[in-house]
Design a protein around this motif. Structure first.
Motif, PDB file in Angstrom:
ATOM      1  N   MET A  23      14.553  -8.643   6.032  1.00 49.56           N
ATOM      2  CA  MET A  23      14.386  -7.199   5.865  1.00 49.56           C
ATOM      3  C   MET A  23      13.113  -6.916   5.070  1.00 49.56           C
ATOM      4  N   ILE A  24      12.973  -7.612   3.954  1.00 50.68           N
ATOM      5  CA  ILE A  24      11.909  -7.259   3.004  1.00 50.68           C
ATOM      6  C   ILE A  24      10.573  -7.939   3.297  1.00 50.68           C
ATOM      7  N   LEU A  25      10.596  -9.258   3.574  1.00 49.25           N
ATOM      8  CA  LEU A  25       9.310  -9.970   3.683  1.00 49.25           C
ATOM      9  C   LEU A  25       8.422  -9.452   4.822  1.00 49.25           C
ATOM     10  N   PRO A  26       8.929  -9.284   6.052  1.00 49.11           N
ATOM     11  CA  PRO A  26       8.039  -8.756   7.102  1.00 49.11           C
ATOM     12  C   PRO A  26       7.520  -7.358   6.765  1.00 49.11           C
ATOM     13  N   ALA A  27       8.376  -6.530   6.170  1.00 44.97           N
ATOM     14  CA  ALA A  27       7.952  -5.175   5.814  1.00 44.97           C
ATOM     15  C   ALA A  27       6.865  -5.220   4.746  1.00 44.97           C
ATOM     16  N   ALA A  28       7.086  -6.052   3.741  1.00 46.25           N
ATOM     17  CA  ALA A  28       6.105  -6.143   2.662  1.00 46.25           C
ATOM     18  C   ALA A  28       4.783  -6.678   3.196  1.00 46.25           C
ATOM     19  N   ALA A  29       4.849  -7.614   4.151  1.00 43.26           N
ATOM     20  CA  ALA A  29       3.621  -8.152   4.742  1.00 43.26           C
ATOM     21  C   ALA A  29       2.906  -7.079   5.562  1.00 43.26           C
ATOM     22  N   ALA A  30       3.688  -6.298   6.325  1.00 42.90           N
ATOM     23  CA  ALA A  30       3.091  -5.285   7.215  1.00 42.90           C
ATOM     24  C   ALA A  30       2.343  -4.211   6.429  1.00 42.90           C
ATOM     25  N   ARG A  31       2.798  -3.971   5.191  1.00 45.83           N
ATOM     26  CA  ARG A  31       2.164  -2.924   4.375  1.00 45.83           C
ATOM     27  C   ARG A  31       0.676  -3.179   4.167  1.00 45.83           C
ATOM     28  N   PHE A  32       0.279  -4.461   4.185  1.00 44.13           N
ATOM     29  CA  PHE A  32      -1.126  -4.786   3.938  1.00 44.13           C
ATOM     30  C   PHE A  32      -2.000  -4.568   5.168  1.00 44.13           C
ATOM     31  N   TRP A  33      -1.376  -4.372   6.327  1.00 44.02           N
ATOM     32  CA  TRP A  33      -2.146  -4.276   7.567  1.00 44.02           C
ATOM     33  C   TRP A  33      -2.290  -2.855   8.055  1.00 44.02           C
ATOM     34  N   SER A  34      -1.421  -1.957   7.649  1.00 45.45           N
ATOM     35  CA  SER A  34      -1.422  -0.639   8.285  1.00 45.45           C
ATOM     36  C   SER A  34      -1.213   0.481   7.289  1.00 45.45           C
ATOM     37  N   GLN A  35      -1.640   1.684   7.698  1.00 40.00           N
ATOM     38  CA  GLN A  35      -1.496   2.886   6.877  1.00 40.00           C
ATOM     39  C   GLN A  35      -0.535   3.874   7.526  1.00 40.00           C
TER      40      GLN A  35
END
Lengths: 291, 257
Positions: free
Chosen positions: A212-224
């Motif tokens: 739940m958390i790790l992919p979401a936290a990673a995605a935050r660095f790629w998109s706005q």
């Protein structure tokens, strides 16, 4: 080509349990990753963690009464998770205490009850199963459950998307135009609970929050953008599932930790090299525009 | 005489049994442009919350004409500026009353948002992330959201705080535009000169109504002096007000203890 096939395809082609594990993990990614994006944007990432402890006594009660059976353990976990979410939410809305404190209080009580219950009957092997799951032993019931949770989650997210975003972005505004603010918060906590419950058979109560958390936290660095972030999180979750299962197969590692470690690698890589990550934002900028 | 938009009848609002607005009576007519003035803690924001319905009265009533659409711009916004949203997303929240939870945002809605941004001087800001806006630009964007809401009753709580003179002039022009369209507007303002110069009417509060009427008369030296003499602090031992049943029961209990 031979070694590529052997490394990436053979495990899934030859072994039904690997295919089932893959299907379960991919469905979990599709469902839990976007929920994780909203958890993160609501600054509730640790709430996911807390909720994963909270479902333990329910799962333990199901296990005590019926043994290692997916349906009673799932229902138990669901009830425990919802009781803790509602109790924590009620305390924060009816008293001066904020939800982080009430959630912490209730999940700790819940965790203690859960561990005490498992220890009454179970051996440490059983406890390990409840805590860390076995993605390689997903049966039909478990896959159907994960499928139902995935469908429910995606439909609910599509329906409540606008309210969820409004509640994150400007809660006071939402309260001034609509009475949905409080209900949408509880609906969302409900989604967190069912996704954790869906994940615990495969990944265990402690690690189901990882997808739940790790992919979401990673995605935050790629998109706005929220939508892009959700899609990216799903893709990262799916890739982590595939690589984690292969890692587990080839290196004889437990599958849950292998999947979450893969997601962890995706996170660390994103922190370092993504457009909004450490390296790019720290690079000296030599060029700037005139206006 | 115009219809009533808001009717206060012996309205008391407050916190922890202490009044922040005490016994307010009066009518805000449809199409009125009323400023609400008073010192810190005089009950201005409390009154706004009472009108929106976020705070329930401790006594009396605050009735907004049925079917009135309200737009409320709070003083202390809970806006999360780190949220990954663009200016158009923020302004499009104002479409909620029309589109609700599920209604699709149409091409026309997008134009409405763009027009509102142009009207507040933020043309071309549609795709700017909200965390890159200055304080004044954010305030303009929030005014654009009020524009999009297309409300009958507009409540603005200290909209000119920390805003430069040029932006204040622009925002006042917008408010006057809304007034010209027959909307009812309540604005909390701190700058009394601004009120005297630009606004027709004022309600002077000091935890209770001090004066209400034409702006310059309301802000007379005598009224302002009276307003300054109120006690901002709560008096823990203040006697109970209004001998209705609930309160007198509470008083009796206290007396017995």
């Amino acid at each position: 080509m031979g070694w590529i096939e052997a490394a990436f395809l053979v495990p899934f082609v030859e072994f039904a349990f690997m295919r089932r594990a893959l299907l379960g993990a991919l469905m979990l990614s599709l469902s839990a990753a976007p929920v994780g994006v909203f958890l993160m944007l609501r600054r509730m990432s640790l709430t996911g963690d807390a909720m994963s402890y909270a479902i333990l006594p329910g799962a333990a009660a199901g296990f005590l009464l019926y043994g290692l059976e997916i349906v009673p353990m799932t229902l138990g976990g669901l009830v425990a998770g919802i009781v803790v979410a509602l109790a924590a939410g009620a305390v924060s809305r009816l008293t001066v205490q904020k939800e982080d404190a009430s959630m912490a209080a209730f999940y700790l009580i819940s965790l203690a009850v859960g561990v005490a219950m498992v220890s009454i009957r179970g051996s440490s092997v059983d406890l390990m199963h409840v805590l860390f799951g076995t993605v390689l032993a997903l049966n039909d019931d478990a896959l159907i459950l994960i499928g139902l949770v995935t469908a429910t989650t995606l439909i609910t997210l599509l329906v409540f998307k606008r309210a969820l975003i409004a509640e994150c972005l400007d809660p006071l505004f939402l309260r001034s135009v609509s009475k949905l603010g409080s209900p949408v918060h509880f609906v969302f906590l409900g989604l967190v609970v069912i996704n954790l419950v869906a994940g615990f058979q495969a990944l265990g109560t402690l690690l189901s929050v990882g997808l739940m958390i790790l992919p979401a936290a990673a995605a935050r660095f790629w998109s706005q953008r929220v939508e892009t972030m959700c899609l990216l999180a799903i893709v990262i979750g799916a890739l982590s599932s595939i690589s984690g299962l292969l890692l587990s197969y080839h290196a004889a590692l437990p599958s849950g930790p292998a999947v979450i470690l893969s997601a962890g690698c995706a996170y660390v890589a994103s922190v370092l090299v993504a457009p909004r990550g450490v390296l790019v934002t720290r690079l000296p900028r030599t060029a700037h525009r005139t206006a | 005489m115009a219809d009533a938009c808001i009717t206060f009848s012996d309205l008391t609002l407050g916190y922890d049994s202490h009044p922040a607005i005490h016994h307010l009576d009066g009518v805000v007519e449809k199409g009125a442009l009323l400023t609400v003035v008073g010192g810190n803690g005089s009950g201005k924001s409390t009154l706004m919350k009472g009108i929106v319905g976020m705070l329930k009265p401790m006594g009396g009533a605050c009735a907004v004409a049925p079917g009135t659409r309200i737009a409320y711009l709070a003083q202390q916004s809970e806006l999360d500026r780190s949220f990954p949203a663009q200016v158009r997303d923020l302004v499009a929240l104002g479409l909620w009353p029309q589109r609700g939870l599920l209604g699709r945002h149409t091409v026309k809605d997008r134009q409405t948002v763009s027009k509102a941004l142009a009207a507040v001087g933020l043309e071309g800001f549609e795709k700017r992330p909200i965390d890159t806006l200055s304080g004044g630009q954010l305030q303009r964007a929030l005014f654009a959201r009020v524009l999009v809401q297309d409300a009958d009753l507009i409540l603005l709580d200290e909209p000119f705080n920390a805003i430069d003179a040029r932006t204040v002039a622009d925002l006042i022009a917008l408010i006057k535009g809304w007034h010209g369209e027959g909307r009812t507007i309540l604005v909390v303002v701190h700058d009394l000169d601004l009120v005297r110069e630009h606004f027709p009417a004022a309600l002077l509060l000091a935890r209770q109504p001090v004066a209400w009427g034409e702006a310059r008369k309301t802000l007379s030296a005598k009224n302002l002096l009276r307003a300054r003499q109120y006690h901002e602090a709560w008096d823990r031992h203040a006697p109970w007000c209004a001998p209705d049943n609930a309160v007198s029961t509470a008083r009796n209990h206290t007396g017995a203890a």
